[in-house]
Design an enzyme around this catalytic site. Structure first.
Site, PDB file in Angstrom:
ATOM      1  N   SER A  40      -3.774  -0.414 -11.215  1.00 26.91           N
ATOM      2  CA  SER A  40      -4.642  -0.719 -10.080  1.00 26.91           C
ATOM      3  C   SER A  40      -4.462   0.305  -8.976  1.00 26.91           C
ATOM      4  O   SER A  40      -3.370   0.468  -8.429  1.00 26.91           O
ATOM      5  CB  SER A  40      -4.323  -2.115  -9.539  1.00 26.91           C
ATOM      6  OG  SER A  40      -5.055  -2.309  -8.345  1.00 26.91           O
ATOM      7  N   HIS A  63      -8.191   0.299 -12.761  1.00 23.63           N
ATOM      8  CA  HIS A  63      -8.655  -0.901 -12.055  1.00 23.63           C
ATOM      9  C   HIS A  63      -8.948  -0.556 -10.593  1.00 23.63           C
ATOM     10  O   HIS A  63      -8.128   0.053  -9.908  1.00 23.63           O
ATOM     11  CB  HIS A  63      -7.554  -1.962 -12.164  1.00 23.63           C
ATOM     12  CG  HIS A  63      -7.944  -3.320 -11.713  1.00 23.63           C
ATOM     13  ND1 HIS A  63      -8.699  -4.187 -12.479  1.00 23.63           N
ATOM     14  CD2 HIS A  63      -7.649  -3.993 -10.579  1.00 23.63           C
ATOM     15  CE1 HIS A  63      -8.847  -5.326 -11.831  1.00 23.63           C
ATOM     16  NE2 HIS A  63      -8.229  -5.244 -10.667  1.00 23.63           N
ATOM     17  N   ASP A  65     -10.076  -2.213  -7.073  1.00 26.68           N
ATOM     18  CA  ASP A  65     -10.180  -3.482  -6.346  1.00 26.68           C
ATOM     19  C   ASP A  65     -11.055  -3.348  -5.106  1.00 26.68           C
ATOM     20  O   ASP A  65     -10.638  -2.763  -4.104  1.00 26.68           O
ATOM     21  CB  ASP A  65      -8.784  -3.941  -5.906  1.00 26.68           C
ATOM     22  CG  ASP A  65      -7.955  -4.475  -7.055  1.00 26.68           C
ATOM     23  OD1 ASP A  65      -8.455  -5.351  -7.790  1.00 26.68           O
ATOM     24  OD2 ASP A  65      -6.806  -4.033  -7.220  1.00 26.68           O
ATOM     25  N   MET A  67     -12.607  -5.074  -1.963  1.00 27.95           N
ATOM     26  CA  MET A  67     -12.395  -6.253  -1.104  1.00 27.95           C
ATOM     27  C   MET A  67     -13.217  -6.098   0.165  1.00 27.95           C
ATOM     28  O   MET A  67     -13.290  -5.006   0.731  1.00 27.95           O
ATOM     29  CB  MET A  67     -10.914  -6.364  -0.738  1.00 27.95           C
ATOM     30  CG  MET A  67      -9.981  -6.454  -1.929  1.00 27.95           C
ATOM     31  SD  MET A  67      -8.294  -6.784  -1.384  1.00 27.95           S
ATOM     32  CE  MET A  67      -7.405  -6.515  -2.930  1.00 27.95           C
ATOM     33  N   HIS A  96     -13.267  -4.525  -9.904  1.00 26.85           N
ATOM     34  CA  HIS A  96     -12.968  -5.944  -9.636  1.00 26.85           C
ATOM     35  C   HIS A  96     -13.498  -6.253  -8.245  1.00 26.85           C
ATOM     36  O   HIS A  96     -12.915  -5.838  -7.248  1.00 26.85           O
ATOM     37  CB  HIS A  96     -11.445  -6.149  -9.739  1.00 26.85           C
ATOM     38  CG  HIS A  96     -10.986  -7.526  -9.387  1.00 26.85           C
ATOM     39  ND1 HIS A  96      -9.660  -7.825  -9.151  1.00 26.85           N
ATOM     40  CD2 HIS A  96     -11.658  -8.694  -9.246  1.00 26.85           C
ATOM     41  CE1 HIS A  96      -9.535  -9.108  -8.874  1.00 26.85           C
ATOM     42  NE2 HIS A  96     -10.737  -9.659  -8.905  1.00 26.85           N
ATOM     43  N   MET A  98     -13.976  -8.383  -5.282  1.00 28.12           N
ATOM     44  CA  MET A  98     -13.543  -9.556  -4.508  1.00 28.12           C
ATOM     45  C   MET A  98     -14.384  -9.593  -3.250  1.00 28.12           C
ATOM     46  O   MET A  98     -13.927  -9.278  -2.147  1.00 28.12           O
ATOM     47  CB  MET A  98     -12.038  -9.426  -4.209  1.00 28.12           C
ATOM     48  CG  MET A  98     -11.189  -9.646  -5.453  1.00 28.12           C
ATOM     49  SD  MET A  98      -9.508  -9.024  -5.288  1.00 28.12           S
ATOM     50  CE  MET A  98      -9.803  -7.325  -5.763  1.00 28.12           C
ATOM     51  N   MET A 167      -6.732 -14.403 -12.640  1.00 25.48           N
ATOM     52  CA  MET A 167      -5.907 -13.938 -11.518  1.00 25.48           C
ATOM     53  C   MET A 167      -4.575 -14.672 -11.539  1.00 25.48           C
ATOM     54  O   MET A 167      -4.536 -15.900 -11.556  1.00 25.48           O
ATOM     55  CB  MET A 167      -6.599 -14.207 -10.184  1.00 25.48           C
ATOM     56  CG  MET A 167      -7.817 -13.352  -9.878  1.00 25.48           C
ATOM     57  SD  MET A 167      -7.495 -11.580  -9.784  1.00 25.48           S
ATOM     58  CE  MET A 167      -6.232 -11.482  -8.524  1.00 25.48           C
ATOM     59  N   GLY A 172      -6.288 -10.479  -3.015  1.00 34.40           N
ATOM     60  CA  GLY A 172      -6.260  -9.945  -1.654  1.00 34.40           C
ATOM     61  C   GLY A 172      -5.223  -8.857  -1.435  1.00 34.40           C
ATOM     62  O   GLY A 172      -5.467  -7.933  -0.672  1.00 34.40           O
ATOM     63  N   PHE A 173      -4.096  -8.962  -2.116  1.00 32.69           N
ATOM     64  CA  PHE A 173      -3.020  -8.004  -1.850  1.00 32.69           C
ATOM     65  C   PHE A 173      -2.250  -7.695  -3.123  1.00 32.69           C
ATOM     66  O   PHE A 173      -2.083  -8.566  -3.976  1.00 32.69           O
ATOM     67  CB  PHE A 173      -2.056  -8.570  -0.799  1.00 32.69           C
ATOM     68  CG  PHE A 173      -2.737  -8.864   0.511  1.00 32.69           C
ATOM     69  CD1 PHE A 173      -2.906  -7.855   1.461  1.00 32.69           C
ATOM     70  CD2 PHE A 173      -3.248 -10.128   0.780  1.00 32.69           C
ATOM     71  CE1 PHE A 173      -3.577  -8.122   2.657  1.00 32.69           C
ATOM     72  CE2 PHE A 173      -3.914 -10.394   1.970  1.00 32.69           C
ATOM     73  CZ  PHE A 173      -4.079  -9.389   2.916  1.00 32.69           C
ATOM     74  N   GLY A 174      -1.757  -6.461  -3.211  1.00 33.33           N
ATOM     75  CA  GLY A 174      -0.856  -6.095  -4.293  1.00 33.33           C
ATOM     76  C   GLY A 174       0.558  -6.544  -3.965  1.00 33.33           C
ATOM     77  O   GLY A 174       0.842  -6.994  -2.843  1.00 33.33           O
ATOM     78  N   GLY A 175       1.421  -6.443  -4.950  1.00 33.05           N
ATOM     79  CA  GLY A 175       2.837  -6.687  -4.712  1.00 33.05           C
ATOM     80  C   GLY A 175       3.248  -8.141  -4.556  1.00 33.05           C
ATOM     81  O   GLY A 175       4.346  -8.430  -4.078  1.00 33.05           O
ATOM     82  N   ASP A 205      -4.369 -10.261 -13.910  1.00 29.79           N
ATOM     83  CA  ASP A 205      -4.260  -9.401 -12.728  1.00 29.79           C
ATOM     84  C   ASP A 205      -3.394 -10.072 -11.672  1.00 29.79           C
ATOM     85  O   ASP A 205      -3.750 -11.129 -11.152  1.00 29.79           O
ATOM     86  CB  ASP A 205      -5.680  -9.159 -12.186  1.00 29.79           C
ATOM     87  CG  ASP A 205      -5.712  -8.197 -11.011  1.00 29.79           C
ATOM     88  OD1 ASP A 205      -4.672  -7.609 -10.670  1.00 29.79           O
ATOM     89  OD2 ASP A 205      -6.816  -8.036 -10.445  1.00 29.79           O
ATOM     90  N   GLY A 206      -2.272  -9.419 -11.369  1.00 30.61           N
ATOM     91  CA  GLY A 206      -1.420  -9.875 -10.273  1.00 30.61           C
ATOM     92  C   GLY A 206       0.011 -10.123 -10.717  1.00 30.61           C
ATOM     93  O   GLY A 206       0.259 -10.946 -11.592  1.00 30.61           O
ATOM     94  N   GLY A 207       0.930  -9.369 -10.150  1.00 29.36           N
ATOM     95  CA  GLY A 207       2.350  -9.592 -10.417  1.00 29.36           C
ATOM     96  C   GLY A 207       2.796  -9.221 -11.815  1.00 29.36           C
ATOM     97  O   GLY A 207       3.842  -9.677 -12.275  1.00 29.36           O
ATOM     98  N   GLY A 227      -0.491  -2.944 -10.607  1.00 28.73           N
ATOM     99  CA  GLY A 227      -0.585  -2.066  -9.448  1.00 28.73           C
ATOM    100  C   GLY A 227       0.766  -1.512  -9.071  1.00 28.73           C
ATOM    101  O   GLY A 227       1.104  -0.359  -9.393  1.00 28.73           O
ATOM    102  N   SER A 228       1.571  -2.329  -8.404  1.00 28.73           N
ATOM    103  CA  SER A 228       2.855  -1.811  -7.914  1.00 28.73           C
ATOM    104  C   SER A 228       3.793  -1.417  -9.045  1.00 28.73           C
ATOM    105  O   SER A 228       4.583  -0.491  -8.889  1.00 28.73           O
ATOM    106  CB  SER A 228       3.506  -2.835  -6.974  1.00 28.73           C
ATOM    107  OG  SER A 228       3.340  -4.137  -7.441  1.00 28.73           O
TER     108      SER A 228
HETATM  109  C1  DX5 Z   1      -5.020  -8.288  -5.998  1.00 30.21           C
HETATM  110  C2  DX5 Z   1      -5.658  -7.259  -6.875  1.00 30.21           C
HETATM  111  C3  DX5 Z   1      -4.770  -6.693  -7.913  1.00 30.21           C
HETATM  112  C4  DX5 Z   1      -3.583  -5.921  -7.384  1.00 30.21           C
HETATM  113  C5  DX5 Z   1      -2.451  -6.141  -8.320  1.00 30.21           C
HETATM  114  O1  DX5 Z   1      -5.985  -9.023  -5.327  1.00 30.21           O
HETATM  115  O2  DX5 Z   1      -6.775  -7.824  -7.558  1.00 30.21           O
HETATM  116  O3  DX5 Z   1      -5.505  -5.877  -8.828  1.00 30.21           O
HETATM  117  O4  DX5 Z   1      -3.813  -4.549  -7.283  1.00 30.21           O
HETATM  118  O5  DX5 Z   1      -1.312  -5.585  -7.774  1.00 30.21           O
HETATM  119  P1  DX5 Z   1       0.134  -5.940  -8.349  1.00 30.21           P
HETATM  120  O6  DX5 Z   1       0.154  -5.487  -9.770  1.00 30.21           O
HETATM  121  O7  DX5 Z   1       1.051  -5.169  -7.462  1.00 30.21           O
HETATM  122  O8  DX5 Z   1       0.315  -7.436  -8.230  1.00 30.21           O
HETATM  123 ZN    ZN Z   2      -7.722  -6.639  -9.175  1.00 32.46          ZN
END
Ligand code: DX5
Ligand code: ZN
Length: 253
Positions: A40, A63, A65, A67, A96, A98, A167, A172-175, A205-207, A227-228
């Site tokens: 991501s 990916h 994102d 937003m 993606h 959002m 999800m 909304g946020f990575g990490g 997607d996420g974590g 992502g992270s």
């Molecule tokens: C969050 C995004 C994800 C995000 C995932 O709303 O849709 O795609 O980048 O980041 P990580 O892998 O760090 O959870």
């Molecule tokens: Zn995403």
């Protein structure tokens, strides 16, 4: 489809030649159970998006994102930035969205060349119409579910989609930390796909990281967004290979 190797990944059936493109779609023959990784860009260096796309050239999809600070509290980037990344990315883009009112914007991302365009079920008045428009514009159509959105309520409309994005954090946020409860939805979707009752690629997607990818793979995910775990690593290519190997081992185990 034109000639070319089938590859381990998902092929969008795009139209060929001039004039109106054949709508894209996924069929079961397109989906192998090789794990696929989608880094991501949300966790990349926004000042160097071209280089950041090159650093993950071994991944399957990139990916992206989007937003809008309405559907989610955060604001990222939109179509002009995706077009710029699309022009230089070595791998297909996975948009993606959002955003509110995805009906209005989603086809533009498909027309710009994204391989897959995902909209949120919670944001769509008529998801089937959106899927039709995305496919007609040449991309695969994805439906995303927030962690607390039930799969059952959307099974019928999913028949008109190619990918299901589960999800595993609040968008909304990575990490953020992985929400393991969502794997129930993954298991249900996997069962339906394996039984031939549904034809979608299952994406999470996420974590997703080295601590969580195995449980997601065992539950039946095909495409892992990270992502992270990728861009936070010293060597993103090595991180991708490591995640892929862990997922492959968990799938076959
Ligand atoms: C969050 C995004 C994800 C995000 C995932 O709303 O849709 O795609 O980048 O980041 P990580 O892998 O760090 O959870
Ligand atoms: Zn995403």
């Amino acid at each position: 489809m034109g000639p070319g190797p089938p590859g381990p990944c998902v092929q969008a059936r795009r139209g060929h030649g001039f004039g109106a493109a054949e709508p894209a779609h996924l069929d079961s023959a397109d989906v192998s159970r090789e794990p696929m990784i989608a880094p991501s860009l949300l966790s990349a260096d926004f000042a160097r998006l071209a280089e950041e796309s090159q650093r993950v050239a071994d991944a399957d999809w990139l990916h992206f994102d989007v937003m809008d600070a309405h559907f989610v509290p955060n604001l990222t980037f939109g179509l002009p930035v995706m077009e710029a990344v699309q022009a230089v990315s070595p791998i297909p883009l996975d948009a993606h969205l959002m955003i509110e009112n995805p009906e209005r914007w989603a086809p533009g991302y498909a027309e710009a060349g994204a391989r897959n365009v995902t909209v949120h079920a919670e944001a769509c008045a008529d998801p089937r119409a959106v899927a039709r428009d995305i496919r007609a514009a040449g991309a695969l159509a994805g439906l995303a579910l927030k962690p607390r959105t039930a799969l059952e309520a959307h099974l019928e409309v999913l028949r008109d989609f190619d990918t299901l994005l589960v999800m595993s954090v609040e968008p909304g946020f990575g990490g953020q930390s992985f929400i393991a409860d969502v794997l129930t939805k993954v298991r249900t979707a996997r069962r339906l796909v394996d039984a031939g009752d549904l034809t979608v690629l299952v994406e999470i997607d996420g974590g997703i990281n080295a601590d969580t990818i195995e449980q997601a793979a065992e539950a039946g995910v095909d495409m892992f967004v990270a992502g992270s775990a990728v861009y936070g690593a010293d060597d993103p290519a090595k991180a991708i290979a490591g995640l892929r190997a862990q997922a492959a081992a968990a799938m076959s185990g």
